[in-house]
Write a protein that holds these residues in place. Structure first.
Motif, short mmCIF file in Angstrom:
data_model
loop_
_atom_site.label_atom_id
_atom_site.label_comp_id
_atom_site.label_asym_id
_atom_site.label_seq_id
_atom_site.Cartn_x
_atom_site.Cartn_y
_atom_site.Cartn_z
N UNK A 76 28.22 26.00 71.38
CA UNK A 76 28.68 24.70 70.82
C UNK A 76 27.61 24.12 69.92
N UNK A 77 26.35 24.32 70.28
CA UNK A 77 25.27 23.83 69.42
C UNK A 77 25.25 24.60 68.10
N UNK A 131 27.88 25.83 66.66
CA UNK A 131 29.00 25.28 65.87
C UNK A 131 28.57 23.97 65.21
N UNK A 132 27.75 23.21 65.91
CA UNK A 132 27.28 21.95 65.34
C UNK A 132 26.39 22.21 64.13
N UNK A 133 25.53 23.23 64.20
CA UNK A 133 24.67 23.57 63.06
C UNK A 133 25.53 23.92 61.85
N UNK A 134 26.56 24.72 62.09
CA UNK A 134 27.45 25.11 60.99
C UNK A 134 28.14 23.88 60.40
N UNK A 135 28.63 23.00 61.26
CA UNK A 135 29.37 21.83 60.80
C UNK A 135 28.45 20.88 60.03
N UNK A 136 27.23 20.70 60.50
CA UNK A 136 26.29 19.83 59.79
C UNK A 136 25.93 20.44 58.44
N UNK A 194 34.16 18.02 63.96
CA UNK A 194 34.39 19.47 63.91
C UNK A 194 34.22 20.15 65.26
N UNK A 195 33.26 19.68 66.05
CA UNK A 195 32.96 20.42 67.29
C UNK A 195 33.36 19.64 68.54
N UNK A 196 33.88 18.44 68.36
CA UNK A 196 34.37 17.65 69.49
C UNK A 196 33.27 17.35 70.50
N UNK A 209 23.02 15.50 68.62
CA UNK A 209 21.60 15.28 68.33
C UNK A 209 20.72 16.01 69.35
N UNK A 210 21.10 15.91 70.61
CA UNK A 210 20.34 16.61 71.64
C UNK A 210 20.47 18.13 71.50
N UNK A 211 21.65 18.58 71.12
CA UNK A 211 21.86 20.02 70.95
C UNK A 211 21.02 20.59 69.82
N UNK A 212 20.97 19.87 68.70
CA UNK A 212 20.15 20.33 67.57
C UNK A 212 18.67 20.31 67.96
#
Length: 390
Positions: free
Chosen positions: A9-10, A12-17, A29-31, A38-41
């Motif tokens: 999921x993190x 996916x967040x990188x891709x979405x950002x 995008x990642x729900x 922020x914590x995931x990145x």
């Protein structure tokens, strides 16, 4: 760090950002909530030791590290193909596929069998597919499970490549090359290339896996090996593979020193040796379906002689060499494969083959494979070694 330590999921967040330019875009995008992203990145940056985004008033700007990670993550998630799959589930399933039992998978992973059962069961529910079936004490993958396992291995390989490239960005390049060595590459080309590459890259671990084309092609497709080196095949049935030629090899007819046909050494089969005489002797040749067997068969057919029955079908150069030395067997091989035996006078060239009998030796990779810088350097070394040895 192992690829399975990464949170999907993190990623996916990188891709979405990267695509949307902001955390707000990633939320949709990642729900995940903005604090969770922020914590995931932050966790990913700690794991990789690299900053992934520059936080600016205009938005999140990808760094060089994100530029490396994003396309690999896109490829990995495409192969995984399920938004509900987790790294823990993938790790458990691949361990089970490798070990063939939950007990074996527990040894591989250090996890309890109960945890593995639960993770594989959750993955099966998430994919909506039956992935395994029990037969006695063993656990076998279903046909769908085999296909999914292949994609998950390839996805894991993409993430491993990303981590290796990120380590290189930190000036601590690491990596591992796994090379499938087919028979014709083992005598000179691959040893020369590996020695030269290792001298320039002593920090890289290199693993050589020997085998025939049939034995190596599925591990290549599964991502277990990076490339195969050896005789190329017809591309008609291998659309998912890419072949790159390195040089052309011309096999010759070989026999022992003192062979009844040895007095005609270096003769041309077409001009000086009665082809029917070649058919009078036993042959050890590679199995039907291999390029060398087809060329051997064509050699006789062009001379108007029915190919003799193959007494021994054998792809092992070591076996063939010893059989030639101890008998009147003949074979068709590249002189490179038995250069030591020829120099020692144990084997001799009985005759050249007609000029159009040749094999293309090259590198075979998956069509969708994107080499890391390290892998690209090894491919360049193979090119250099092929030119030097020819």
């Amino acid at each position: 760090m192992e690829p399975h330590a990464l949170n999907l999921r993190h990623l996916r967040a990188v891709i979405a950002i990267t695509e949307g330019g902001s955390i707000a875009a990633a939320v949709r995008a990642v729900n995940l909530t903005q604090p969770a992203i922020t914590q995931g990145i932050a966790k990913l940056e700690t794991q990789t030791g690299l900053r992934l985004f520059d936080r600016r008033a205009s938005g999140m700007v990808p760094t060089a590290a994100a530029a490396i990670l994003t396309p690999r993550a896109v490829a990995a998630l495409r192969l995984i193909g399920n938004r509900h799959a987790t790294s823990a589930q993938i790790r458990a399933f691949l361990a089970l596929a490798q070990a063939g039992s939950y007990a074996g998978a527990a040894i591989l992973t250090g996890l309890s069998e109960a945890s593995l059962h639960r993770a594989v069961g959750d993955l099966s529910l998430g994919t909506g597919q039956r992935l395994v079936e029990r037969r006695g004490k063993s656990v076998l993958l279903t046909a769908r499970g085999i296909a999914i396992a292949r994609n998950l291995r390839l996805a894991t390989g993409e993430l491993r490549s990303a981590l290796e490239e990120l380590e290189g960005l930190r000036g601590r390049e690491t990596g591992r090359l796994v090379i499938g060595a087919m028979p014709l590459s083992r005598a000179r080309l691959l040893p020369h290339a590996v020695v030269a590459f290792h001298a320039a890259n002593p920090h890289v671990e290199i693993a050589i896996v020997e085998g025939s084309h049939a034995e190596l092609v599925n591990p290549l497709r599964d991502g277990e090996i990076d490339m195969m080196v050896g005789a190329q095949r017809s591309t008609k049935t291998n659309d998912d593979l890419v072949q790159r030629p390195l040089f052309t090899d011309r096999p010759v007819i070989l026999g022992r020193a003192g062979h009844p046909l040895a007095s005609r050494a270096l003769a041309s089969i077409a001009d000086k040796i009665d082809p029917s005489r070649l058919a009078d002797y036993p042959w050890v040749i590679s199995a039907p379906g291999t390029p060398l067997h087809s060329q051997w068969q064509a050699m006789f057919e062009r001379a108007g002689v029915a190919p003799p029955r193959v007494g021994v079908a054998c792809g092992s150069v070591m076996m063939a060499r010893q059989m030639l030395i101890e008998s009147n067997f003949l074979t068709l091989l590249s002189p490179d494969q038995v250069s030591v035996e020829i120099e020692a006078g144990w084997l001799v060239r009985i005759a050249d083959t007609p000029g159009d009998i040749s094999r293309t030796i090259g590198v075979i990779t998956r069509a969708d494979w994107r080499p890391t810088p390290l892998q690209a350097r090894f491919l360049a070394q193979l090119d250099s070694s092929a030119k030097e040895l020819r």
